[in-house]
Design a protein around this motif. Structure first.
Motif, PDB file in Angstrom:
ATOM      1  N   MET A   1      -1.199  30.295  92.879  1.00  0.00           N
ATOM      2  CA  MET A   1      -0.500  29.729  94.018  1.00  0.00           C
ATOM      3  C   MET A   1       0.995  29.900  93.799  1.00  0.00           C
ATOM      4  O   MET A   1       1.511  29.644  92.718  1.00  0.00           O
ATOM      5  CB  MET A   1      -0.873  28.254  94.163  1.00  0.00           C
ATOM      6  CG  MET A   1      -0.175  27.594  95.309  1.00  0.00           C
ATOM      7  SD  MET A   1      -0.876  26.001  95.793  1.00  0.00           S
ATOM      8  CE  MET A   1      -0.537  25.002  94.374  1.00  0.00           C
ATOM      9  N   HIS A   2       1.686  30.337  94.825  1.00  0.00           N
ATOM     10  CA  HIS A   2       3.118  30.596  94.743  1.00  0.00           C
ATOM     11  C   HIS A   2       3.878  29.474  95.446  1.00  0.00           C
ATOM     12  O   HIS A   2       3.648  29.203  96.612  1.00  0.00           O
ATOM     13  CB  HIS A   2       3.423  31.946  95.401  1.00  0.00           C
ATOM     14  CG  HIS A   2       4.844  32.352  95.241  1.00  0.00           C
ATOM     15  ND1 HIS A   2       5.782  32.110  96.199  1.00  0.00           N
ATOM     16  CD2 HIS A   2       5.498  32.967  94.225  1.00  0.00           C
ATOM     17  CE1 HIS A   2       6.957  32.568  95.786  1.00  0.00           C
ATOM     18  NE2 HIS A   2       6.798  33.094  94.594  1.00  0.00           N
ATOM     19  N   HIS A   3       4.756  28.823  94.703  1.00  0.00           N
ATOM     20  CA  HIS A   3       5.562  27.748  95.274  1.00  0.00           C
ATOM     21  C   HIS A   3       6.925  28.298  95.674  1.00  0.00           C
ATOM     22  O   HIS A   3       7.508  29.078  94.941  1.00  0.00           O
ATOM     23  CB  HIS A   3       5.753  26.610  94.267  1.00  0.00           C
ATOM     24  CG  HIS A   3       4.489  25.918  93.934  1.00  0.00           C
ATOM     25  ND1 HIS A   3       3.912  25.001  94.765  1.00  0.00           N
ATOM     26  CD2 HIS A   3       3.672  26.025  92.866  1.00  0.00           C
ATOM     27  CE1 HIS A   3       2.802  24.553  94.219  1.00  0.00           C
ATOM     28  NE2 HIS A   3       2.628  25.164  93.062  1.00  0.00           N
ATOM     29  N   THR A   4       7.402  27.882  96.805  1.00  0.00           N
ATOM     30  CA  THR A   4       8.748  28.276  97.214  1.00  0.00           C
ATOM     31  C   THR A   4       9.648  27.055  97.150  1.00  0.00           C
ATOM     32  O   THR A   4       9.222  25.934  97.409  1.00  0.00           O
ATOM     33  CB  THR A   4       8.756  28.872  98.632  1.00  0.00           C
ATOM     34  OG1 THR A   4       8.241  27.908  99.540  1.00  0.00           O
ATOM     35  CG2 THR A   4       7.919  30.130  98.693  1.00  0.00           C
ATOM     36  N   TYR A   5      10.864  27.302  96.801  1.00  0.00           N
ATOM     37  CA  TYR A   5      11.831  26.223  96.677  1.00  0.00           C
ATOM     38  C   TYR A   5      13.202  26.729  97.080  1.00  0.00           C
ATOM     39  O   TYR A   5      13.446  27.924  97.186  1.00  0.00           O
ATOM     40  CB  TYR A   5      11.857  25.673  95.249  1.00  0.00           C
ATOM     41  CG  TYR A   5      12.250  26.693  94.214  1.00  0.00           C
ATOM     42  CD1 TYR A   5      13.592  26.903  93.901  1.00  0.00           C
ATOM     43  CD2 TYR A   5      11.295  27.463  93.557  1.00  0.00           C
ATOM     44  CE1 TYR A   5      13.961  27.850  92.967  1.00  0.00           C
ATOM     45  CE2 TYR A   5      11.664  28.404  92.620  1.00  0.00           C
ATOM     46  CZ  TYR A   5      12.997  28.584  92.329  1.00  0.00           C
ATOM     47  OH  TYR A   5      13.369  29.521  91.393  1.00  0.00           O
ATOM     48  N   ARG A   6      14.091  25.770  97.276  1.00  0.00           N
ATOM     49  CA  ARG A   6      15.489  26.075  97.562  1.00  0.00           C
ATOM     50  C   ARG A   6      16.325  25.361  96.515  1.00  0.00           C
ATOM     51  O   ARG A   6      16.085  24.194  96.201  1.00  0.00           O
ATOM     52  CB  ARG A   6      15.858  25.585  98.964  1.00  0.00           C
ATOM     53  CG  ARG A   6      17.256  25.988  99.403  1.00  0.00           C
ATOM     54  CD  ARG A   6      17.469  25.733 100.878  1.00  0.00           C
ATOM     55  NE  ARG A   6      17.458  24.328 101.202  1.00  0.00           N
ATOM     56  CZ  ARG A   6      18.515  23.529 101.114  1.00  0.00           C
ATOM     57  NH1 ARG A   6      19.670  23.995 100.703  1.00  0.00           N
ATOM     58  NH2 ARG A   6      18.423  22.264 101.444  1.00  0.00           N
ATOM     59  N   VAL A   7      17.299  26.052  95.980  1.00  0.00           N
ATOM     60  CA  VAL A   7      18.195  25.475  94.979  1.00  0.00           C
ATOM     61  C   VAL A   7      19.347  24.775  95.700  1.00  0.00           C
ATOM     62  O   VAL A   7      19.978  25.347  96.590  1.00  0.00           O
ATOM     63  CB  VAL A   7      18.746  26.561  94.032  1.00  0.00           C
ATOM     64  CG1 VAL A   7      19.768  25.976  93.068  1.00  0.00           C
ATOM     65  CG2 VAL A   7      17.615  27.230  93.279  1.00  0.00           C
ATOM     66  N   LEU A   8      19.607  23.542  95.311  1.00  0.00           N
ATOM     67  CA  LEU A   8      20.733  22.787  95.861  1.00  0.00           C
ATOM     68  C   LEU A   8      21.960  23.050  94.997  1.00  0.00           C
ATOM     69  O   LEU A   8      21.879  22.969  93.767  1.00  0.00           O
ATOM     70  CB  LEU A   8      20.432  21.289  95.858  1.00  0.00           C
ATOM     71  CG  LEU A   8      19.155  20.842  96.563  1.00  0.00           C
ATOM     72  CD1 LEU A   8      19.013  19.340  96.472  1.00  0.00           C
ATOM     73  CD2 LEU A   8      19.146  21.291  98.000  1.00  0.00           C
ATOM     74  N   GLU A  64      19.596  22.759  87.194  1.00  0.00           N
ATOM     75  CA  GLU A  64      19.374  23.295  88.520  1.00  0.00           C
ATOM     76  C   GLU A  64      18.548  22.276  89.299  1.00  0.00           C
ATOM     77  O   GLU A  64      17.608  21.706  88.760  1.00  0.00           O
ATOM     78  CB  GLU A  64      18.616  24.625  88.413  1.00  0.00           C
ATOM     79  CG  GLU A  64      18.413  25.323  89.726  1.00  0.00           C
ATOM     80  CD  GLU A  64      17.824  26.706  89.548  1.00  0.00           C
ATOM     81  OE1 GLU A  64      18.587  27.635  89.201  1.00  0.00           O
ATOM     82  OE2 GLU A  64      16.601  26.827  89.718  1.00  0.00           O
ATOM     83  N   PHE A  65      18.898  22.076  90.548  1.00  0.00           N
ATOM     84  CA  PHE A  65      18.252  21.072  91.385  1.00  0.00           C
ATOM     85  C   PHE A  65      17.519  21.788  92.512  1.00  0.00           C
ATOM     86  O   PHE A  65      18.113  22.599  93.216  1.00  0.00           O
ATOM     87  CB  PHE A  65      19.298  20.105  91.940  1.00  0.00           C
ATOM     88  CG  PHE A  65      20.093  19.451  90.851  1.00  0.00           C
ATOM     89  CD1 PHE A  65      19.650  18.300  90.239  1.00  0.00           C
ATOM     90  CD2 PHE A  65      21.277  20.016  90.397  1.00  0.00           C
ATOM     91  CE1 PHE A  65      20.361  17.710  89.206  1.00  0.00           C
ATOM     92  CE2 PHE A  65      22.008  19.444  89.372  1.00  0.00           C
ATOM     93  CZ  PHE A  65      21.542  18.284  88.771  1.00  0.00           C
ATOM     94  N   ARG A  66      16.225  21.456  92.675  1.00  0.00           N
ATOM     95  CA  ARG A  66      15.400  22.184  93.636  1.00  0.00           C
ATOM     96  C   ARG A  66      14.661  21.233  94.575  1.00  0.00           C
ATOM     97  O   ARG A  66      14.273  20.133  94.178  1.00  0.00           O
ATOM     98  CB  ARG A  66      14.348  23.012  92.899  1.00  0.00           C
ATOM     99  CG  ARG A  66      14.911  24.024  91.939  1.00  0.00           C
ATOM    100  CD  ARG A  66      13.796  24.736  91.234  1.00  0.00           C
ATOM    101  NE  ARG A  66      14.308  25.712  90.275  1.00  0.00           N
ATOM    102  CZ  ARG A  66      13.538  26.441  89.485  1.00  0.00           C
ATOM    103  NH1 ARG A  66      12.226  26.319  89.562  1.00  0.00           N
ATOM    104  NH2 ARG A  66      14.079  27.308  88.659  1.00  0.00           N
ATOM    105  N   VAL A  67      14.458  21.723  95.781  1.00  0.00           N
ATOM    106  CA  VAL A  67      13.578  21.045  96.748  1.00  0.00           C
ATOM    107  C   VAL A  67      12.514  22.044  97.184  1.00  0.00           C
ATOM    108  O   VAL A  67      12.785  23.248  97.292  1.00  0.00           O
ATOM    109  CB  VAL A  67      14.336  20.491  97.970  1.00  0.00           C
ATOM    110  CG1 VAL A  67      15.289  19.385  97.575  1.00  0.00           C
ATOM    111  CG2 VAL A  67      15.082  21.575  98.696  1.00  0.00           C
ATOM    112  N   GLN A  68      11.319  21.545  97.437  1.00  0.00           N
ATOM    113  CA  GLN A  68      10.242  22.392  97.928  1.00  0.00           C
ATOM    114  C   GLN A  68      10.524  22.772  99.366  1.00  0.00           C
ATOM    115  O   GLN A  68      11.024  21.969 100.145  1.00  0.00           O
ATOM    116  CB  GLN A  68       8.899  21.663  97.853  1.00  0.00           C
ATOM    117  CG  GLN A  68       8.420  21.414  96.443  1.00  0.00           C
ATOM    118  CD  GLN A  68       8.049  22.692  95.725  1.00  0.00           C
ATOM    119  OE1 GLN A  68       7.460  23.592  96.296  1.00  0.00           O
ATOM    120  NE2 GLN A  68       8.407  22.773  94.458  1.00  0.00           N
TER     121      GLN A  68
END
Length: 69
Positions: A1-8, A64-68
């Motif tokens: 499973m591939h998770h995508t995230y965005r770096v803040l 590094e700070f990430r949100v899904q």
């Protein structure tokens, strides 16, 4: 499973995360290695130096700070 995230990274990113109360995870990334430090929670406070998530404070230049997505 591939998770995508965005770096803040910007103050606007952290403000938006705080206002929307999304879960922000904290990661340590070094070269090709990354590992999670904290599964996180909502941003409680932020400054140019650090981010406070729940009861812990993390330095912006270290983690590094990430949100899904």
């Amino acid at each position: 499973m591939h998770h995508t995230y965005r770096v803040l990274s910007t103050d606007m990113d952290f403000l938006t995360a705080a206002l929307t109360e999304v879960r922000v995870s904290v990661w340590h990334v070094l070269d090709d290695h990354e590992h999670i430090i904290d599964y996180g929670g909502p941003v409680v406070e932020y400054s140019t130096v650090s981010i406070k998530i729940l009861g812990e404070r993390y330095f912006r230049d270290t983690f590094e700070f990430r949100v899904q997505k």
